[in-house]
Design a protein around this motif. Structure first.
Motif, PDB file in Angstrom:
ATOM      1  N   SER A 135       6.680 -18.888   9.011  1.00  0.00           N
ATOM      2  CA  SER A 135       7.997 -18.494   9.429  1.00  0.00           C
ATOM      3  C   SER A 135       8.766 -18.436   8.142  1.00  0.00           C
ATOM      4  N   ALA A 136       8.942 -19.670   7.468  1.00  0.00           N
ATOM      5  CA  ALA A 136       9.641 -19.925   6.149  1.00  0.00           C
ATOM      6  C   ALA A 136       9.220 -18.815   5.136  1.00  0.00           C
ATOM      7  N   TYR A 137       7.901 -18.539   4.833  1.00  0.00           N
ATOM      8  CA  TYR A 137       7.413 -17.760   3.876  1.00  0.00           C
ATOM      9  C   TYR A 137       7.870 -16.368   3.972  1.00  0.00           C
ATOM     10  N   LEU A 138       8.046 -15.693   5.275  1.00  0.00           N
ATOM     11  CA  LEU A 138       8.261 -14.578   5.567  1.00  0.00           C
ATOM     12  C   LEU A 138       9.899 -14.297   5.044  1.00  0.00           C
ATOM     13  N   ASN A 139      10.612 -15.324   4.754  1.00  0.00           N
ATOM     14  CA  ASN A 139      11.982 -15.236   4.076  1.00  0.00           C
ATOM     15  C   ASN A 139      12.000 -15.174   2.588  1.00  0.00           C
ATOM     16  N   VAL A 140      10.968 -15.926   1.973  1.00  0.00           N
ATOM     17  CA  VAL A 140      10.828 -16.136   0.531  1.00  0.00           C
ATOM     18  C   VAL A 140       9.851 -15.256  -0.313  1.00  0.00           C
ATOM     19  N   PHE A 141       8.877 -14.496   0.511  1.00  0.00           N
ATOM     20  CA  PHE A 141       7.760 -13.774  -0.188  1.00  0.00           C
ATOM     21  C   PHE A 141       8.538 -12.369  -0.935  1.00  0.00           C
ATOM     22  N   SER A 142       9.612 -12.114  -0.433  1.00  0.00           N
ATOM     23  CA  SER A 142      10.241 -10.788  -0.951  1.00  0.00           C
ATOM     24  C   SER A 142      11.374 -11.432  -2.164  1.00  0.00           C
ATOM     25  N   GLN A 143      11.566 -12.539  -2.564  1.00  0.00           N
ATOM     26  CA  GLN A 143      12.386 -12.979  -3.487  1.00  0.00           C
ATOM     27  C   GLN A 143      11.654 -13.764  -4.641  1.00  0.00           C
ATOM     28  N   PRO A 144      10.744 -12.983  -5.370  1.00  0.00           N
ATOM     29  CA  PRO A 144      10.095 -13.661  -6.591  1.00  0.00           C
ATOM     30  C   PRO A 144      11.004 -14.180  -7.817  1.00  0.00           C
ATOM     31  N   GLU A 145      12.302 -13.553  -7.647  1.00  0.00           N
ATOM     32  CA  GLU A 145      13.282 -14.018  -8.816  1.00  0.00           C
ATOM     33  C   GLU A 145      13.365 -15.507  -8.758  1.00  0.00           C
ATOM     34  N   LYS A 146      13.202 -16.213  -7.494  1.00  0.00           N
ATOM     35  CA  LYS A 146      13.322 -17.365  -7.464  1.00  0.00           C
ATOM     36  C   LYS A 146      12.421 -18.547  -7.914  1.00  0.00           C
TER      37      LYS A 146
ATOM     38  N   TYR B 200      -1.804 -12.984  -7.538  1.00  0.00           N
ATOM     39  CA  TYR B 200      -1.240 -13.074  -6.129  1.00  0.00           C
ATOM     40  C   TYR B 200      -0.179 -11.854  -5.893  1.00  0.00           C
ATOM     41  N   MET B 201       0.575 -11.614  -6.830  1.00  0.00           N
ATOM     42  CA  MET B 201       1.584 -10.355  -6.842  1.00  0.00           C
ATOM     43  C   MET B 201       0.930  -9.179  -6.712  1.00  0.00           C
ATOM     44  N   GLN B 202      -0.155  -8.781  -7.404  1.00  0.00           N
ATOM     45  CA  GLN B 202      -0.906  -7.804  -7.134  1.00  0.00           C
ATOM     46  C   GLN B 202      -1.570  -7.344  -5.984  1.00  0.00           C
ATOM     47  N   LYS B 203      -2.040  -8.544  -5.332  1.00  0.00           N
ATOM     48  CA  LYS B 203      -2.706  -8.428  -3.873  1.00  0.00           C
ATOM     49  C   LYS B 203      -1.492  -8.389  -2.997  1.00  0.00           C
ATOM     50  N   LEU B 204      -0.346  -8.756  -2.970  1.00  0.00           N
ATOM     51  CA  LEU B 204       0.928  -8.467  -2.305  1.00  0.00           C
ATOM     52  C   LEU B 204       1.289  -7.001  -2.413  1.00  0.00           C
ATOM     53  N   LEU B 205       1.312  -6.436  -3.639  1.00  0.00           N
ATOM     54  CA  LEU B 205       1.766  -5.173  -3.815  1.00  0.00           C
ATOM     55  C   LEU B 205       0.834  -4.332  -3.134  1.00  0.00           C
ATOM     56  N   GLU B 206      -0.587  -4.426  -3.190  1.00  0.00           N
ATOM     57  CA  GLU B 206      -1.699  -3.746  -2.921  1.00  0.00           C
ATOM     58  C   GLU B 206      -1.534  -3.468  -1.151  1.00  0.00           C
ATOM     59  N   TYR B 207      -1.395  -4.942  -0.550  1.00  0.00           N
ATOM     60  CA  TYR B 207      -1.220  -4.857   0.964  1.00  0.00           C
ATOM     61  C   TYR B 207       0.240  -4.148   1.407  1.00  0.00           C
ATOM     62  N   LEU B 208       1.177  -4.308   0.629  1.00  0.00           N
ATOM     63  CA  LEU B 208       2.534  -3.668   1.090  1.00  0.00           C
ATOM     64  C   LEU B 208       2.437  -2.212   1.116  1.00  0.00           C
ATOM     65  N   ILE B 209       1.767  -1.658  -0.132  1.00  0.00           N
ATOM     66  CA  ILE B 209       1.389  -0.128  -0.083  1.00  0.00           C
ATOM     67  C   ILE B 209       0.399   0.153   0.965  1.00  0.00           C
TER      68      ILE B 209
ATOM     69  N   GLU C 172       6.809  -6.935  -9.700  1.00  0.00           N
ATOM     70  CA  GLU C 172       8.002  -7.541  -8.556  1.00  0.00           C
ATOM     71  C   GLU C 172       9.099  -6.581  -8.240  1.00  0.00           C
ATOM     72  N   ALA C 173       9.153  -5.720  -9.049  1.00  0.00           N
ATOM     73  CA  ALA C 173      10.185  -4.535  -8.954  1.00  0.00           C
ATOM     74  C   ALA C 173       9.653  -3.709  -7.749  1.00  0.00           C
ATOM     75  N   LYS C 174       8.589  -3.320  -7.999  1.00  0.00           N
ATOM     76  CA  LYS C 174       7.561  -2.490  -6.710  1.00  0.00           C
ATOM     77  C   LYS C 174       7.752  -3.247  -5.532  1.00  0.00           C
ATOM     78  N   VAL C 175       7.578  -4.440  -5.535  1.00  0.00           N
ATOM     79  CA  VAL C 175       7.441  -5.349  -4.363  1.00  0.00           C
ATOM     80  C   VAL C 175       8.825  -5.389  -3.758  1.00  0.00           C
ATOM     81  N   LYS C 176       9.665  -5.846  -4.289  1.00  0.00           N
ATOM     82  CA  LYS C 176      11.041  -5.821  -3.696  1.00  0.00           C
ATOM     83  C   LYS C 176      11.619  -4.415  -3.214  1.00  0.00           C
ATOM     84  N   ARG C 177      11.151  -3.241  -3.758  1.00  0.00           N
ATOM     85  CA  ARG C 177      11.644  -2.103  -3.381  1.00  0.00           C
ATOM     86  C   ARG C 177      10.741  -1.606  -1.787  1.00  0.00           C
TER      87      ARG C 177
END
Length: 509
Positions: free
Chosen positions: A159-170, A184-193, A331-336
């Protein structure tokens, strides 16, 4: 019957027009459930792809690179190699049509409308996991496991991860320059797409990303990318394990050799070390920095003109490389995408927190209940209720009988000033409201007890006047303690308060 190029052109135009009408007709219907909305969006997306395919085919025909369309038009005009003969071309074409129908006497004209109407009843197959619940929630459990088991992640709950996965700048920039973080970021981007394409098929993701790339290039040039600002660079004396190559992933020199000579050269130059020698020597020289700080290395390993790590700060400052820019763009694509999916992310958080308080049986029962409710909602929406007299709805969701409406005066409006001018429809509702909390609260605010004496009183002024009259009437029968309060002496004699006080003062008791 053979299809000519002009017939293909006509059929393609007709197909485009029919599909456009179907899209308009489909979008005019409001889907009752989320599942129906997804089916509608994917149907429209498929029809748009068919229109695009037919349009590309028409463009190729009109460009006429091989001259086939021009020759066919000339042939229809009767232009042949021997000259122009319109009648000969006409009769040749007529003969071909007659010959076709002679060989196919049972051929019949098919109504294309029926075939296209079937597209509106189509339910495209959309793959969702059980956790995603037909596109209502995200399923990030695999990425969550990668995050908590990495060096850049933290040991936190899902539940806490759902708050931070969209904040890679931290995350620290040193940790971002590792191969593990990039994967990791590439896998996250592919899943969100993949999730976005399934839930929002009508969105143009290429146009969205092109705008993101344009803004990113401008910010990157000015050094204003969040988390990658030039003025916010880390301390120049960074450890060797956080240079261009992450040495934590290599246990032997042989594994480091596989990186290649150019990457090794860049990593050595960033640390101010010598970059010459064979591939094996470069790997050995860089591998020394894994367990030995730069300050303790032998000076023979440093490049000529370098005065050690303390005086070679510029050499140790990590420059934004191609890998850093690529990671920052991801990171920019993930945040968008997270901005576009913000509503689903919030819904996922609420669902996770809710599930933590439920047992497995309760979760299964709730899921079945949601499916049944969605089906019942779609069935109810299909049935239009006929109610021209605007009668109130009964317990079954249907209008009550007209005679019942008149008998109970449900069409009559009663207003109560004590309840804040609230309206009550019907005599029964009006009589019942005197015992409800709204009326009781209004009486309490006036400082008047809500007794049966105040039934049928709806005006604040009338209620105050009645309360004053009641208080005056109660004054005649008011309880007087000096005459009615009783006292008992030691012998059991009963006196009122006044007599008992007089006897006590005289010393007789």
């Amino acid at each position: 019957m053979s299809s000519t190029l002009l017939e293909v052109t006509r059929a393609s135009h007709e197909e485009v027009e029919r599909l456009e009408r179907l899209i308009v007709k489909d979008l005019q219907n409001e889907p009752p459930t989320n599942k129906d909305r997804l089916h509608q969006s994917h149907r429209v997306r498929n029809m748009i792809e068919q229109i695009t395919s037919s349009t590309n085919k028409l463009i190729e025909i009109y460009e006429d690179k091989d001259g086939a369309r021009k020759d066919e038009i000339a042939a229809l005009g009767g232009q042949t190699a021997t000259g122009t003969n319109v009648f000969s071309a006409f009769y040749d074409r007529l003969k071909e049509i007659r010959e076709y129908h002679r060989r196919h006497p049972a051929a019949r004209v098919l109504d294309a409308n029926d075939e296209y109407e079937q597209l509106l009843k189509e339910e495209p197959q959309i793959e969702f996991s059980g956790e995603e619940a037909v596109g209502r929630y995200l399923d990030l459990h695999e990425l969550f496991n990668d995050y908590i088991n990495s060096k850049f992640g933290e040991k936190i709950e899902y539940s806490a991860y759902l708050n931070v996965f969209s904040q890679p700048e931290k995350i620290s920039r040193k940790l971002k320059l590792t191969r593990q973080y990039q994967e990791y970021m590439q896998k996250l981007l592919e899943y969100l797409i993949y999730f976005f394409e399934r839930t929002e098929p009508l969105q143009d993701l290429d146009r969205i990303f092109s705008k993101v790339i344009t803004e990113f290039e401008e910010q990157w040039t000015n050094g204003k990318v969040e988390g990658w600002e030039n003025e916010g660079q880390e301390n120049v004396n960074i450890p060797a394990e956080h240079s261009a190559i992450d040495l934590d992933y290599y246990t032997t020199v042989e594994e480091l050799v596989e990186v290649g000579p150019e990457r090794l050269k860049e990593a050595l130059a960033a640390l101010g070390l010598k970059t010459g020698g064979t591939l094996q020597q470069r790997a050995e020289r860089l591998y020394l920095t894994k367990h030995t700080p730069l300050e303790k290395l032998d000076r023979k390993h440093f490049a000529k003109g370098s005065h050690g790590p303390q005086q070679n700060g510029n050499a140790l400052t990590p420059q934004p490389s191609a890998d850093a820019k690529e990671i920052a763009l991801i990171e920019a694509k993930v945040k968008r995408l997270c901005d576009l999916l913000q509503e689903i992310i919030v819904r996922t958080k609420e669902n996770v927190e809710k599930k933590q308080a439920l047992t497995y049986e309760e979760m299964e029962a709730e899921r079945d209940e949601e499916d049944v409710q969605a089906e019942s909602e779609s069935d109810d929406d299909e049935q239009q209720i006929y109610n021209p007299l605007k009668l109130p709805m009964g317990w079954d969701g249907k209008p009550i009988p007209y005679w019942l409406y008149k008998l109970h005066g449900l069409g009559q409006e009663f207003k109560c000033e004590i309840c804040g001018n609230h309206s009550y429809w019907g005599r029964r509702a009006y009589e019942r409201h005197f015992k409800e909390w709204r009326h009781q609260h209004g009486m309490r605010c006036l400082g008047i007890p809500n007794t049966k004496n105040f039934n049928e009183i709806t005006s604040i002024e009338e209620a105050k006047q009645l309360w004053e009259r009641i208080q005056e009437r109660q004054g005649l029968n008011k309880w007087r303690p000096d005459l009615e309060e009783e006292y008992e002496d030691q012998e059991g004699n009963i006196y009122n308060k006044k007599t008992y006080s007089d006897l006590q003062r005289q010393g007789l008791i």
